[in-house]
Design an enzyme around this catalytic site. Sequence first.
Site, PDB file in Angstrom:
ATOM      1  N   TYR A 195       0.826  -1.226   0.000  1.00  0.00           N
ATOM      2  CA  TYR A 195       0.000   0.000   0.000  1.00  0.00           C
ATOM      3  C   TYR A 195       0.858   1.274   0.000  1.00  0.00           C
ATOM      4  O   TYR A 195       0.815   2.064  -0.951  1.00  0.00           O
ATOM      5  CB  TYR A 195      -0.925  -0.056   1.222  1.00  0.00           C
ATOM      6  CG  TYR A 195      -1.706   1.194   1.498  1.00  0.00           C
ATOM      7  CD1 TYR A 195      -2.379   1.873   0.480  1.00  0.00           C
ATOM      8  CD2 TYR A 195      -1.796   1.706   2.798  1.00  0.00           C
ATOM      9  CE1 TYR A 195      -3.110   3.019   0.754  1.00  0.00           C
ATOM     10  CE2 TYR A 195      -2.524   2.835   3.081  1.00  0.00           C
ATOM     11  CZ  TYR A 195      -3.177   3.497   2.052  1.00  0.00           C
ATOM     12  OH  TYR A 195      -3.895   4.627   2.335  1.00  0.00           O
ATOM     13  N   ILE A 196       1.659   1.466   1.021  1.00  0.00           N
ATOM     14  CA  ILE A 196       2.432   2.718   1.095  1.00  0.00           C
ATOM     15  C   ILE A 196       3.587   2.672   0.095  1.00  0.00           C
ATOM     16  O   ILE A 196       3.908   3.673  -0.561  1.00  0.00           O
ATOM     17  CB  ILE A 196       2.939   2.957   2.533  1.00  0.00           C
ATOM     18  CG1 ILE A 196       1.749   2.969   3.507  1.00  0.00           C
ATOM     19  CG2 ILE A 196       3.698   4.280   2.623  1.00  0.00           C
ATOM     20  CD1 ILE A 196       2.128   3.015   4.976  1.00  0.00           C
ATOM     21  N   ASP A 249       9.823  -7.633  -3.190  1.00  0.00           N
ATOM     22  CA  ASP A 249       8.586  -7.920  -2.445  1.00  0.00           C
ATOM     23  C   ASP A 249       8.310  -9.410  -2.572  1.00  0.00           C
ATOM     24  O   ASP A 249       8.495 -10.003  -3.639  1.00  0.00           O
ATOM     25  CB  ASP A 249       7.422  -7.103  -3.043  1.00  0.00           C
ATOM     26  CG  ASP A 249       6.252  -6.963  -2.082  1.00  0.00           C
ATOM     27  OD1 ASP A 249       5.900  -5.813  -1.753  1.00  0.00           O
ATOM     28  OD2 ASP A 249       5.675  -8.000  -1.678  1.00  0.00           O
ATOM     29  N   ASP A 307      12.250 -12.522  -0.641  1.00  0.00           N
ATOM     30  CA  ASP A 307      12.022 -12.198   0.763  1.00  0.00           C
ATOM     31  C   ASP A 307      13.189 -11.396   1.322  1.00  0.00           C
ATOM     32  O   ASP A 307      14.352 -11.673   1.009  1.00  0.00           O
ATOM     33  CB  ASP A 307      11.862 -13.513   1.548  1.00  0.00           C
ATOM     34  CG  ASP A 307      11.186 -13.285   2.875  1.00  0.00           C
ATOM     35  OD1 ASP A 307      10.026 -13.696   3.032  1.00  0.00           O
ATOM     36  OD2 ASP A 307      11.832 -12.674   3.767  1.00  0.00           O
ATOM     37  N   LEU A 346       5.112  -7.393   8.248  1.00  0.00           N
ATOM     38  CA  LEU A 346       3.717  -7.745   8.526  1.00  0.00           C
ATOM     39  C   LEU A 346       3.136  -6.650   9.408  1.00  0.00           C
ATOM     40  O   LEU A 346       3.839  -6.093  10.246  1.00  0.00           O
ATOM     41  CB  LEU A 346       3.649  -9.099   9.227  1.00  0.00           C
ATOM     42  CG  LEU A 346       4.280 -10.265   8.462  1.00  0.00           C
ATOM     43  CD1 LEU A 346       4.243 -11.546   9.298  1.00  0.00           C
ATOM     44  CD2 LEU A 346       3.557 -10.485   7.129  1.00  0.00           C
ATOM     45  N   SER A 362       6.198   3.379  13.261  1.00  0.00           N
ATOM     46  CA  SER A 362       4.772   3.633  13.475  1.00  0.00           C
ATOM     47  C   SER A 362       4.574   4.424  14.753  1.00  0.00           C
ATOM     48  O   SER A 362       5.354   4.277  15.717  1.00  0.00           O
ATOM     49  CB  SER A 362       4.054   2.283  13.595  1.00  0.00           C
ATOM     50  OG  SER A 362       2.757   2.456  14.105  1.00  0.00           O
ATOM     51  N   TYR A 365       3.238  -6.688  17.230  1.00  0.00           N
ATOM     52  CA  TYR A 365       3.510  -5.824  16.067  1.00  0.00           C
ATOM     53  C   TYR A 365       4.208  -4.547  16.534  1.00  0.00           C
ATOM     54  O   TYR A 365       5.264  -4.161  16.015  1.00  0.00           O
ATOM     55  CB  TYR A 365       2.212  -5.483  15.313  1.00  0.00           C
ATOM     56  CG  TYR A 365       2.396  -4.342  14.332  1.00  0.00           C
ATOM     57  CD1 TYR A 365       3.090  -4.538  13.142  1.00  0.00           C
ATOM     58  CD2 TYR A 365       1.919  -3.056  14.613  1.00  0.00           C
ATOM     59  CE1 TYR A 365       3.298  -3.485  12.251  1.00  0.00           C
ATOM     60  CE2 TYR A 365       2.112  -2.005  13.735  1.00  0.00           C
ATOM     61  CZ  TYR A 365       2.802  -2.218  12.566  1.00  0.00           C
ATOM     62  OH  TYR A 365       3.015  -1.176  11.692  1.00  0.00           O
ATOM     63  N   LYS A 411       8.240  -3.094  15.883  1.00  0.00           N
ATOM     64  CA  LYS A 411       8.683  -1.781  15.371  1.00  0.00           C
ATOM     65  C   LYS A 411       9.639  -1.126  16.363  1.00  0.00           C
ATOM     66  O   LYS A 411      10.663  -0.553  15.985  1.00  0.00           O
ATOM     67  CB  LYS A 411       7.464  -0.870  15.135  1.00  0.00           C
ATOM     68  CG  LYS A 411       6.585  -1.305  13.983  1.00  0.00           C
ATOM     69  CD  LYS A 411       7.310  -1.149  12.651  1.00  0.00           C
ATOM     70  CE  LYS A 411       6.534  -1.748  11.510  1.00  0.00           C
ATOM     71  NZ  LYS A 411       7.278  -1.780  10.248  1.00  0.00           N
ATOM     72  N   ASN A 457      -8.414  -1.923   9.943  1.00  0.00           N
ATOM     73  CA  ASN A 457      -8.324  -0.478  10.135  1.00  0.00           C
ATOM     74  C   ASN A 457      -9.597   0.224   9.674  1.00  0.00           C
ATOM     75  O   ASN A 457     -10.365  -0.292   8.865  1.00  0.00           O
ATOM     76  CB  ASN A 457      -7.100   0.078   9.411  1.00  0.00           C
ATOM     77  CG  ASN A 457      -5.808  -0.498   9.960  1.00  0.00           C
ATOM     78  OD1 ASN A 457      -5.064  -1.168   9.250  1.00  0.00           O
ATOM     79  ND2 ASN A 457      -5.552  -0.271  11.226  1.00  0.00           N
ATOM     80  N   LEU A 458      -9.786   1.411  10.233  1.00  0.00           N
ATOM     81  CA  LEU A 458     -11.065   2.103  10.073  1.00  0.00           C
ATOM     82  C   LEU A 458     -11.414   2.446   8.623  1.00  0.00           C
ATOM     83  O   LEU A 458     -12.496   2.117   8.139  1.00  0.00           O
ATOM     84  CB  LEU A 458     -11.036   3.394  10.915  1.00  0.00           C
ATOM     85  CG  LEU A 458     -12.299   4.239  10.818  1.00  0.00           C
ATOM     86  CD1 LEU A 458     -13.489   3.504  11.422  1.00  0.00           C
ATOM     87  CD2 LEU A 458     -12.096   5.584  11.512  1.00  0.00           C
ATOM     88  N   ARG A 464      -7.732   9.861  15.989  1.00  0.00           N
ATOM     89  CA  ARG A 464      -6.433   9.528  15.398  1.00  0.00           C
ATOM     90  C   ARG A 464      -6.016  10.618  14.413  1.00  0.00           C
ATOM     91  O   ARG A 464      -6.848  11.400  13.946  1.00  0.00           O
ATOM     92  CB  ARG A 464      -6.504   8.203  14.610  1.00  0.00           C
ATOM     93  CG  ARG A 464      -6.888   6.991  15.428  1.00  0.00           C
ATOM     94  CD  ARG A 464      -5.771   6.563  16.375  1.00  0.00           C
ATOM     95  NE  ARG A 464      -6.117   5.339  17.075  1.00  0.00           N
ATOM     96  CZ  ARG A 464      -6.838   5.267  18.201  1.00  0.00           C
ATOM     97  NH1 ARG A 464      -7.305   6.382  18.752  1.00  0.00           N
ATOM     98  NH2 ARG A 464      -7.096   4.115  18.772  1.00  0.00           N
TER      99      ARG A 464
END
Length: 339
Positions: free
Chosen positions: A11-12, A31, A58, A83, A124, A149, A153, A199-200, A231
Site C-alpha cells: 500500500y504505502i 517484495d 524475501d 507484517l 509507526s 507488532y 517496530k 483499520n477504520l 487519530r
Amino acid sequence: MKVLVTGGIGYIGSHTCIAMIEAGIEPIILDNLSNSKLAVLDRIETLTSIRPVFYQGDVRDQDKLDLIFSEHEISSVIHFAGLKSVGESVAKPLEYFDNNVNGSLVLARSMRKAGVKSIVFSSSATVYGDPKVVPISENSPTGATTNPYGRSKYIVEQCFSDLFAAEPLWSITLLRYFNPVGAHPSGLIGEDPQGMPNNLMPFIAQVAVGRRDFLAVFGDDYDTVDGTGVRDYIHVMDVAAGHIAALKIVGEKAGLHIYNLGTGQGRSVLEMLDAFSLACGKTLPYQILPRRAGDIAQCWASTEKAQQELDWHATRTLNEMAADTWNWQSKNPQGYSDC
Ligand code: NAD
Ligand code: UD1
C-alpha cells in the site's frame, strides 16, 4: 539515483514508488507478494510510463539481497517490507518478530556488506503506546507497546539506534507514520486489505461499496470530542512525499533521524464516517460496540520537526482522503482481485 524499496508494491510502498519516479529516483523493488499483487506493477507503469525493476523475494533472504546490491548501484534503501496486522501479531508473535525484526537485521547486514549505509525505515506511532500528552513529539517516551507488532517496530528502532551508535557513518531515518489512508487520485492504486479490514478507513470504504453491512464503532465513551477514538489520519500521497523529503534532505547525511509523519490534527471515528458519507453521497450505517482491546483514546502528531528539518508537511485535506479512498474503492470494489 537508485533506491531499493522493500515491500514496494504494498500500500504505502506503491504510492511512494510513484512519487519516487516523479522525483527522478529509480525504485528497485523487492517484495515477496505476501500481502500484495503483481498487478500493482502494471498500474505503476500506467501512471508513470515506467515499469520498475522488480525482484520477487524475501527480505530475509540474504543471497537475494546480495544479488540485488551486486546488480545495481544502490545508494539508499526504503524498508517497508513487514507484517502489519496487530491482531494477527498477537496470535503469531514468532512470525512477526521473524519477519519484521529478523528481516530488518538481514537487510542491514547485506547493506553493510554492499557498502550501502542509508536506510529509511517504516516505523509507526504505535511505538509511543498510550501517550500522556498530545500532540506527540518525536522525543516523547517510546516502548510501552501493547502487542507484538508494536514491539517489533520498537525493537527495530532500538537495533538501528544501536547500529548507528556503533557505526556512525550510517544514515538511518525512522519515519513514524500515524494513520495513512486514501489512495492515488487516479483510483488506480490503493489499499487492498486481505479478508476483514482491521483499520477504520478500509472498513468504511467496504461498507460504502456494499461488501460490509455496517461499521462497528469500537466505543463511544472515550474522553474525546464525541466519545469515539481520535487519530491523526494522513493521506498516503503525503506519506509518500515525506519519504522523498527524507531521502533528499537527510538520506545522504550520516545520523539517526527520527520524524513523525502526521497532519497534526486528530479526527474522531464519527468525523471520518461523516467525511466518507459526503464523499460517496450516502449515509453509511454504523453500530456502537464495546471498546476494542488495546485501543487508546486519542493520538495525533506534533509535525514541527518534519516541517523544520525536512521542509515537509501534509497538504491533503480530510475530504481528499475520503474522496480518493472512495474513488479507488468504487473503481475496484474487490481491490486488485478485479484485475
Ligand atoms: P502492506 O502490507 O501493504 O505492504 C507491505 C509489503 O511488504 C507487501 O507488499 C508485502 O507483500 C511485503 N512483504 C511483507 N513481508 C515481506 C518480506 N519478508 N519480504 C519481502 N516483502 C515482504 O503494508 P503497508 O500499509 O504498505 O505498510 C508498509 C510498512 O509501513 C510496514 O512495515 C508497516 O508496518 C508500516 N506501517 C504501516 C502503517 C499503516 O497504517 N499502513 C502504519 C504504520 C506503519
Ligand atoms: C491500528 C493499530 C496500530 C497501527 C495503526 C496503523 C490496533 C490496536 N492498533 O491503530 O498498531 O500502527 O492501526 O496501521 O489495531 N475503529 C472502529 N471500527 C473499526 C476499525 C477501527 O471504530 O472497524 C476505530 C478504532 O477503535 C480507532 C480508530 O477507529 O479509534 C482507528 O482505528 P485503526 O484504523 O485500527 O487505527 P489505530 O487504532 O490507530
